[in-house]
Motif scaffolding. Structure first.
Motif, short mmCIF file in Angstrom:
data_model
loop_
_atom_site.label_atom_id
_atom_site.label_comp_id
_atom_site.label_asym_id
_atom_site.label_seq_id
_atom_site.Cartn_x
_atom_site.Cartn_y
_atom_site.Cartn_z
N SER A 128 27.67 39.75 44.06
CA SER A 128 27.71 38.80 45.18
C SER A 128 26.32 38.25 45.46
O SER A 128 26.14 37.04 45.65
CB SER A 128 28.27 39.49 46.41
OG SER A 128 28.28 38.61 47.52
N ALA A 181 30.88 34.98 47.55
CA ALA A 181 31.48 35.94 48.48
C ALA A 181 32.20 37.03 47.70
O ALA A 181 32.81 36.77 46.66
CB ALA A 181 32.44 35.24 49.43
N ARG A 182 32.17 38.24 48.20
CA ARG A 182 32.80 39.35 47.48
C ARG A 182 34.29 39.10 47.25
O ARG A 182 34.83 39.50 46.22
CB ARG A 182 32.60 40.66 48.27
CG ARG A 182 31.14 41.08 48.38
CD ARG A 182 31.00 42.48 48.92
NE ARG A 182 29.60 42.79 49.23
CZ ARG A 182 29.15 43.98 49.54
NH1 ARG A 182 29.99 45.01 49.60
NH2 ARG A 182 27.88 44.18 49.82
N SER A 183 34.92 38.45 48.18
CA SER A 183 36.36 38.19 48.04
C SER A 183 36.67 37.22 46.91
O SER A 183 37.80 37.14 46.44
CB SER A 183 36.91 37.63 49.36
OG SER A 183 36.24 36.42 49.69
#
Length: 262
Positions: free
Chosen positions: A207, A213-215
């Motif tokens: 990230s 973003a991690r998502s």
């Protein structure tokens, strides 16, 4: 026999009778001790990113891109004169497993030897790929970045590692889901896959490095595969790989892709 041919070839390497046209060992070094590989010096090429720490005989590179950049550099610069067989490895001594950064382990699968990579084309049986060798020690589910490790790959001092009585297969022989969790709990079920696990530090690293973003990391990994690897996605979007980046390949296998790809 194939085993006799492999032994004879290795003996020739150790006597200095095999040239770099036949075999080349490419080591990616920063400041690791490479004396373990001196017996292969006639077929060894060392790329070093450690600046003043580099030996005078090493090819110096800027300290970017880790070993992946080193291996790609070698392929691009030597595409038209690659050895018949090239072994790519980090420069640290190839000892069993990996306990973590500066905590020990040279990324070898239990039961495998560094020499296995050198002699593979001479030893490979009818059910094996003779033009490439990876010992698969980890796999990742690309959409979630969950990882699973091979039970015979040592990653902690407390880990129960199955007894391996012969050269291991490229992939675990026992891949059943029932066996995967049990093997990591200490049951001697042999060589198999452990359970999938989250790797939070990897999510954080990617990230930050990629500004994503991690998502969104899973989708980014799949997009990278589609855009750059340009192969059909693996079954169930699970990618198997050699943790520690040690492998070997023939020049014909490497040249299945044009220089521009690398």
């Amino acid at each position: 026999t194939r085993e006799a041919a492999a032994t004879a070839f290795l003996e020739g390497v150790l006597r200095g009778e095999v040239s770099k046209e036949e075999l080349e060992i490419v080591l990616a070094q920063y400041d690791e001790d490479i004396s373990w590989s001196d017996k292969y010096d006639k077929v060894r090429t060392v790329y070093c990113k450690g600046g003043y720490r580099c030996a005078s005989t090493a090819v110096r590179l800027d300290n970017v891109g880790r070993e992946g950049h080193t291996f790609l550099h070698h392929i691009v610069e030597n595409y038209d004169q690659l050895a018949k067989w090239t072994v790519f490895s980090q420069a640290a001594q190839p000892t069993n497993g990996y306990l973590g950064h500066q905590r020990g382990g040279g990324h070898m699968l239990t039961g495998a030897q560094f020499a296995d990579y050198l002699v593979h084309p001479h030893r490979a049986g009818p059910t094996e790929e003779a033009d490439v060798l990876f010992f698969m020690t980890s796999k990742v589910h690309m959409p979630t970045l969950q990882h699973a490790l091979r039970s015979s790959y040592k990653v902690s001092e407390e880990q129960h590692v199955p007894v391996v009585s012969s050269r291991p297969a490229v992939c675990p022989m026992n891949g059943t889901m029932a066996g995967e969790a049990a093997a990591f709990d200490g049951d001697d079920l042999g060589d198999t896959w452990g359970p999938y696990m989250e790797v939070p530090q990897l999510h954080a690293f990617l990230s930050e490095k990629c500004g994503i973003a991690r998502s969104a990391l899973g989708e980014a990994v799949l997009d990278f595969w589609d855009s750059f690897v340009q192969l059909p996605r693996p079954p169930a979007e699970v990618l198997h790989y050699s943790q520690g980046a040690r492998f070997a390949a023939s020049r014909e296998r490497i040249r299945q892709r044009p220089r521009a790809f690398y």
